[in-house]
Design a protein around this motif. Structure first.
Motif, PDB file in Angstrom:
ATOM      1  N   MET A   1       0.844  -1.171   0.000  1.00 38.53           N
ATOM      2  CA  MET A   1       0.000   0.000   0.000  1.00 38.53           C
ATOM      3  C   MET A   1       0.888   1.233   0.000  1.00 38.53           C
ATOM      4  SD  MET A   1      -2.889   1.008   2.749  1.00 38.53           S
ATOM      5  CE  MET A   1      -4.337   1.516   1.909  1.00 38.53           C
ATOM      6  N   ASN A   2       0.536   2.230  -0.784  1.00 37.87           N
ATOM      7  CA  ASN A   2       1.275   3.476  -0.874  1.00 37.87           C
ATOM      8  C   ASN A   2       1.259   4.194   0.469  1.00 37.87           C
ATOM      9  OD1 ASN A   2       2.302   5.983  -1.442  1.00 37.87           O
ATOM     10  ND2 ASN A   2       0.824   6.464  -3.044  1.00 37.87           N
ATOM     11  N   LYS A   3       2.439   4.639   0.935  1.00 36.88           N
ATOM     12  CA  LYS A   3       2.515   5.345   2.207  1.00 36.88           C
ATOM     13  C   LYS A   3       2.982   6.779   2.018  1.00 36.88           C
ATOM     14  CE  LYS A   3       2.565   1.736   5.499  1.00 36.88           C
ATOM     15  NZ  LYS A   3       2.998   1.309   6.779  1.00 36.88           N
ATOM     16  N   GLY A   4       2.574   7.413   0.921  1.00 34.97           N
ATOM     17  CA  GLY A   4       2.888   8.820   0.714  1.00 34.97           C
ATOM     18  C   GLY A   4       2.185   9.670   1.766  1.00 34.97           C
ATOM     19  N   PRO A   5       2.540  10.956   1.857  1.00 33.40           N
ATOM     20  CA  PRO A   5       2.019  11.816   2.926  1.00 33.40           C
ATOM     21  C   PRO A   5       0.494  11.935   2.973  1.00 33.40           C
ATOM     22  CG  PRO A   5       3.343  13.083   1.359  1.00 33.40           C
ATOM     23  CD  PRO A   5       3.443  11.646   0.975  1.00 33.40           C
ATOM     24  N   ASN A   6      -0.174  11.815   1.842  1.00 35.83           N
ATOM     25  CA  ASN A   6      -1.635  11.943   1.827  1.00 35.83           C
ATOM     26  C   ASN A   6      -2.341  10.615   1.568  1.00 35.83           C
ATOM     27  OD1 ASN A   6      -1.654  14.758   2.291  1.00 35.83           O
ATOM     28  ND2 ASN A   6      -1.116  15.085   0.155  1.00 35.83           N
TER      29      ASN A   6
ATOM     30  N   ALA B   1      -3.043   4.921   3.936  1.00 33.64           N
ATOM     31  CA  ALA B   1      -2.222   4.240   4.942  1.00 33.64           C
ATOM     32  C   ALA B   1      -1.602   5.249   5.901  1.00 33.64           C
ATOM     33  CB  ALA B   1      -1.142   3.405   4.274  1.00 33.64           C
ATOM     34  N   ASN B   2      -1.119   6.355   5.396  1.00 30.12           N
ATOM     35  CA  ASN B   2      -0.506   7.375   6.246  1.00 30.12           C
ATOM     36  C   ASN B   2      -1.546   8.023   7.154  1.00 30.12           C
ATOM     37  OD1 ASN B   2       1.952   8.875   6.924  1.00 30.12           O
ATOM     38  ND2 ASN B   2       0.775  10.620   6.184  1.00 30.12           N
ATOM     39  N   ARG B   3      -2.713   8.317   6.616  1.00 29.91           N
ATOM     40  CA  ARG B   3      -3.781   8.925   7.438  1.00 29.91           C
ATOM     41  C   ARG B   3      -4.230   7.965   8.530  1.00 29.91           C
ATOM     42  NH1 ARG B   3      -6.054  10.275   2.253  1.00 29.91           N
ATOM     43  NH2 ARG B   3      -7.804   8.945   2.767  1.00 29.91           N
ATOM     44  N   LEU B   4      -4.356   6.680   8.196  1.00 30.80           N
ATOM     45  CA  LEU B   4      -4.720   5.685   9.201  1.00 30.80           C
ATOM     46  C   LEU B   4      -3.651   5.603  10.284  1.00 30.80           C
ATOM     47  CD1 LEU B   4      -6.066   2.821   6.922  1.00 30.80           C
ATOM     48  CD2 LEU B   4      -7.397   4.125   8.590  1.00 30.80           C
ATOM     49  N   GLU B   5      -2.401   5.564   9.867  1.00 30.95           N
ATOM     50  CA  GLU B   5      -1.298   5.461  10.822  1.00 30.95           C
ATOM     51  C   GLU B   5      -1.274   6.663  11.765  1.00 30.95           C
ATOM     52  OE1 GLU B   5       3.514   4.713  10.779  1.00 30.95           O
ATOM     53  OE2 GLU B   5       2.333   4.289   8.992  1.00 30.95           O
ATOM     54  N   GLU B   6      -1.517   7.864  11.240  1.00 27.18           N
ATOM     55  CA  GLU B   6      -1.526   9.071  12.076  1.00 27.18           C
ATOM     56  C   GLU B   6      -2.625   9.021  13.131  1.00 27.18           C
ATOM     57  OE1 GLU B   6      -1.828  12.321   9.338  1.00 27.18           O
ATOM     58  OE2 GLU B   6       0.307  12.252   8.840  1.00 27.18           O
ATOM     59  N   MET B   7      -3.734   8.395  12.820  1.00 27.78           N
ATOM     60  CA  MET B   7      -4.833   8.296  13.783  1.00 27.78           C
ATOM     61  C   MET B   7      -4.632   7.155  14.779  1.00 27.78           C
ATOM     62  SD  MET B   7      -8.258   8.931  11.542  1.00 27.78           S
ATOM     63  CE  MET B   7      -9.301   9.160  12.967  1.00 27.78           C
TER      64      MET B   7
ATOM     65  N   PHE C   1     -12.387   3.559  16.107  1.00 31.86           N
ATOM     66  CA  PHE C   1     -12.991   3.032  14.893  1.00 31.86           C
ATOM     67  C   PHE C   1     -14.476   3.375  14.785  1.00 31.86           C
ATOM     68  CE2 PHE C   1      -9.648  -0.570  14.953  1.00 31.86           C
ATOM     69  CZ  PHE C   1      -8.723   0.250  14.319  1.00 31.86           C
ATOM     70  N   GLU C   2     -15.115   3.630  15.893  1.00 31.04           N
ATOM     71  CA  GLU C   2     -16.545   3.967  15.896  1.00 31.04           C
ATOM     72  C   GLU C   2     -16.798   5.468  15.915  1.00 31.04           C
ATOM     73  OE1 GLU C   2     -17.986   1.767  19.251  1.00 31.04           O
ATOM     74  OE2 GLU C   2     -17.635  -0.161  18.274  1.00 31.04           O
ATOM     75  N   SER C   3     -15.740   6.266  15.903  1.00 30.57           N
ATOM     76  CA  SER C   3     -15.882   7.727  15.980  1.00 30.57           C
ATOM     77  C   SER C   3     -16.184   8.321  14.609  1.00 30.57           C
ATOM     78  CB  SER C   3     -14.627   8.366  16.556  1.00 30.57           C
ATOM     79  OG  SER C   3     -13.574   8.319  15.614  1.00 30.57           O
ATOM     80  N   PRO C   4     -16.851   9.472  14.569  1.00 34.08           N
ATOM     81  CA  PRO C   4     -17.132  10.141  13.302  1.00 34.08           C
ATOM     82  C   PRO C   4     -15.861  10.538  12.545  1.00 34.08           C
ATOM     83  CG  PRO C   4     -18.497  11.070  15.038  1.00 34.08           C
ATOM     84  CD  PRO C   4     -17.509  10.136  15.685  1.00 34.08           C
ATOM     85  N   SER C   5     -14.783  10.890  13.264  1.00 34.99           N
ATOM     86  CA  SER C   5     -13.546  11.287  12.574  1.00 34.99           C
ATOM     87  C   SER C   5     -12.943  10.117  11.798  1.00 34.99           C
ATOM     88  CB  SER C   5     -12.535  11.843  13.564  1.00 34.99           C
ATOM     89  OG  SER C   5     -12.178  10.884  14.535  1.00 34.99           O
ATOM     90  N   PHE C   6     -13.123   8.903  12.285  1.00 40.40           N
ATOM     91  CA  PHE C   6     -12.616   7.726  11.585  1.00 40.40           C
ATOM     92  C   PHE C   6     -13.441   7.468  10.325  1.00 40.40           C
ATOM     93  CE2 PHE C   6     -11.886   3.226  10.726  1.00 40.40           C
ATOM     94  CZ  PHE C   6     -10.513   3.192  10.737  1.00 40.40           C
ATOM     95  N   GLU C   7     -14.729   7.693  10.401  1.00 42.91           N
ATOM     96  CA  GLU C   7     -15.599   7.464   9.244  1.00 42.91           C
ATOM     97  C   GLU C   7     -15.299   8.423   8.109  1.00 42.91           C
ATOM     98  OE1 GLU C   7     -19.687   7.422  10.421  1.00 42.91           O
ATOM     99  OE2 GLU C   7     -19.346   5.884  11.934  1.00 42.91           O
ATOM    100  N   GLU C   8     -14.687   9.579   8.418  1.00 41.56           N
ATOM    101  CA  GLU C   8     -14.366  10.577   7.385  1.00 41.56           C
ATOM    102  C   GLU C   8     -13.171  10.199   6.539  1.00 41.56           C
ATOM    103  OE1 GLU C   8     -13.950  14.245   9.441  1.00 41.56           O
ATOM    104  OE2 GLU C   8     -16.032  14.251  10.107  1.00 41.56           O
ATOM    105  N   ILE C   9     -12.420   9.209   6.980  1.00 41.69           N
ATOM    106  CA  ILE C   9     -11.245   8.772   6.196  1.00 41.69           C
ATOM    107  C   ILE C   9     -11.744   8.129   4.977  1.00 41.69           C
ATOM    108  CG2 ILE C   9      -9.320   7.187   6.117  1.00 41.69           C
ATOM    109  CD1 ILE C   9      -8.774   7.727   8.930  1.00 41.69           C
TER     110      ILE C   9
END
Length: 79
Positions: A1-6, A9-15, A71-79
């Motif tokens: 999976m691509n791990k570029g800044p945007n 995978a990168n967004r998931l890792e940051e959360m 995983f159940e939060s609204p911020s996670f659903e926005e990914i």
């Protein structure tokens, strides 16, 4: 999976990484497999103990249950 800044995978890792750390573990890597016709999406986490011990099944359960609120939060659903 691509791990570029945007990348996803990168967004998931940051959360996820800070929450895993809060639970007493380090996130080494993650793997995301998107939903297919044969089944749902898969998010696989690779963790290690911050105490230098091996990872047990109970450790995996701790991280799994500890991440449920994220995983159940609204911020996670926005990914």
């Amino acid at each position: 999976m691509n791990k570029g800044p945007n990348s996803l995978a990168n967004r998931l890792e940051e959360m996820i990484a800070p929450e895993v750390r809060r639970l007493g573990f380090e996130l080494l890597d993650l793997e995301y497999l998107p939903r297919t016709n044969q089944g749902g999406a898969v998010l696989r986490l690779f963790i290690e103990s911050t105490l230098g011990k091996g990872i047990s099944f109970e450790d995996c359960v701790t991280v799994d249950h500890g991440l449920d609120p994220l995983f159940e939060s609204p911020s996670f659903e926005e990914i």
